[in-house]
Design a protein around this motif. Sequence first.
Motif, short mmCIF file in Angstrom:
data_model
loop_
_atom_site.label_atom_id
_atom_site.label_comp_id
_atom_site.label_asym_id
_atom_site.label_seq_id
_atom_site.Cartn_x
_atom_site.Cartn_y
_atom_site.Cartn_z
N ILE A 38 25.21 -2.76 19.61
CA ILE A 38 25.71 -4.13 20.02
C ILE A 38 26.24 -4.62 18.82
CG2 ILE A 38 24.98 -6.28 21.03
CD1 ILE A 38 22.40 -4.80 21.99
N LEU A 39 26.29 -4.36 17.53
CA LEU A 39 26.54 -4.86 16.35
C LEU A 39 28.16 -4.96 16.48
CD1 LEU A 39 25.88 -5.93 13.65
CD2 LEU A 39 26.13 -3.77 12.74
N PRO A 40 28.96 -4.04 16.65
CA PRO A 40 30.38 -4.24 16.73
C PRO A 40 30.86 -5.26 17.64
CG PRO A 40 30.02 -2.06 16.82
CD PRO A 40 28.70 -2.61 16.85
N LEU A 41 30.50 -5.50 18.72
CA LEU A 41 30.66 -6.27 19.73
C LEU A 41 30.19 -7.84 19.14
CD1 LEU A 41 31.58 -7.30 22.58
CD2 LEU A 41 29.27 -6.73 23.62
N THR A 42 29.03 -8.00 18.70
CA THR A 42 28.56 -9.09 18.49
C THR A 42 29.48 -9.67 17.09
OG1 THR A 42 26.25 -8.52 18.73
CG2 THR A 42 26.77 -10.30 17.22
N VAL A 43 29.99 -8.78 16.07
CA VAL A 43 30.84 -9.22 14.96
C VAL A 43 31.94 -9.84 15.58
CG1 VAL A 43 31.81 -8.43 13.00
CG2 VAL A 43 29.59 -7.74 13.51
N ALA A 44 32.50 -8.80 16.47
CA ALA A 44 34.14 -9.21 17.10
C ALA A 44 34.15 -10.53 17.62
CB ALA A 44 34.40 -7.89 18.07
N VAL A 45 32.84 -10.80 18.68
CA VAL A 45 33.06 -12.14 19.54
C VAL A 45 32.89 -13.21 18.63
CG1 VAL A 45 31.80 -13.31 21.05
CG2 VAL A 45 32.43 -11.02 21.55
N ILE A 46 31.79 -13.13 17.77
CA ILE A 46 31.27 -14.48 16.69
C ILE A 46 32.63 -14.62 15.55
CG2 ILE A 46 29.71 -15.46 15.57
CD1 ILE A 46 28.64 -15.10 18.45
N GLY A 47 32.91 -13.57 15.18
CA GLY A 47 33.95 -13.46 14.37
C GLY A 47 35.35 -14.42 14.95
N LEU A 48 35.74 -13.92 16.21
CA LEU A 48 36.90 -14.59 16.52
C LEU A 48 36.56 -16.01 16.82
CD1 LEU A 48 39.86 -14.28 18.06
CD2 LEU A 48 38.91 -13.49 19.98
N ASP A 49 35.44 -16.48 17.43
CA ASP A 49 35.06 -17.62 17.80
C ASP A 49 35.42 -18.68 16.45
OD1 ASP A 49 34.46 -17.25 20.19
OD2 ASP A 49 32.16 -17.13 19.68
N ILE A 50 34.68 -18.10 15.26
CA ILE A 50 35.18 -19.07 13.81
C ILE A 50 36.19 -19.06 13.52
CG2 ILE A 50 34.06 -18.99 11.51
CD1 ILE A 50 31.54 -17.62 12.53
N VAL A 51 37.07 -17.96 13.49
CA VAL A 51 38.22 -17.64 12.91
C VAL A 51 39.12 -18.55 13.65
CG1 VAL A 51 40.14 -16.11 12.72
CG2 VAL A 51 38.17 -15.41 11.90
N TYR A 52 39.32 -18.56 15.10
CA TYR A 52 40.13 -19.14 15.84
C TYR A 52 39.92 -20.71 15.80
CZ TYR A 52 43.20 -19.91 20.03
OH TYR A 52 44.09 -20.48 20.79
#
Length: 431
Positions: A38-52
């Motif tokens: 689940i780690l890649p999915l978590t990093v991708a989703v939360i990372g996109l939230d913060i960056v955007y």
Amino acid sequence: MYKNGLRYGSCTAIVLLTHTIMLLAVLLRGNYDTPQDILPLTVAVIGLDIVYSIVLHFMYRQMTYTLDFVLLLLVNISVIFQSCFGGVGFAAKHYITCVIALVMCQIGFLLTRNHVWIKSNKLILYGILGAFILSILVLTGSRSMWINIGPISIQPSEFMKPVFVLICATSIREQHEKKKILFFYISKEMMILTGAFVVIVGLQWWCRDLGSLPTFAAAYGCALVCRLCYPKAKFSKKTIIVISIIGAVLVAAALKFAPGYVQDRLSVDIWNQMEGNGYQQCKALIAIAEGGLFGKGPGCGSLHKVFASDTDIVFSTICEEWGFLVALLAILILMAMMLLPMINKPRSYFHTTMILGCVAVMIVQMGLNIFGSCNLIPFTGVTIPFISQGGSSMITSGFLAGMLKAGQSPVFKKPEPKKKKLKTRKAVTAA
């Protein structure tokens, strides 16, 4: 601060909280081997939230950013859905198309917020529409809507939708220039728009792909209504009655003379043809029933084995794994994004027409997908905006979302400074 009083931090927190809860649901109920899956999915989703969220804060000023956060909420929900079909992983391809959709939203916003510039370049819009039509006729290699370039498939008909919506919105001002022909007041621009719509109908018919035709018809219908309701438009009850009769006759003729595969879909009994024409719909209905209100769990369904489970019948796949309540919530978020521009009233008739066209396209697509999956209408094979997987559809949906945002924060031509007017008057007096 937002027009409705919400701050950046509050909106970012709501988006992060929603996605965190969904990721916890994947952790607790999902079908995976180890938690590291689940780690890649978590990093991708939360990372996109913060960056955007950070990019929005520093990019440029506009009247409201609510639509941006709703779109961010929706696309990452879609990423979580798509990453769990058939087993928890990370849908990298879908994630990339979602990022592109967010970028296209900003591009669509910047290109369409200035209606003066759009109207001055409407001939270019007709040229772009013609280029897309020509590419379908020349580059597909057969009576198809798809252009295949190696592993990449492009559907030009999807890109035609925002162009057609813009064309529908560009000729509003010409309603002042109507001419009476026989018993009707007709504008030249409306005749040209009708001709473009007829060409699109002919193209869809020739390519044997009538699934997306209702979306173009919806945009054209909204344009027609906006012209009839234009404040200074000349119309009568006769016009409305004649248009209604013509529309009914065309629909009846289309149903009667539709191609054989369309006739089969209209008359098929899916339960008697479970292994034939009714296979997808039967599986979709069974999946919805088995999922119930709360679903089997992320990655625990079986509908992913059916063709187009992540595109044309994605609603049923979500219902099976996440439950009807979560699927309904995702649809409500999509509807909220479409309704936001109507809550914040558009400031020009051009943007009103543009917004109505975009909303009509998205609602019709969503309705055709959901009702087709539930066997309430014949199966059409169209996608749900931002939910279904697909590059062309996702890019187009992102651009349409940018057009919706442009209706909330339009740009108008700046008036001439008062000082220049005073100098001109003095010069005239001196002469």
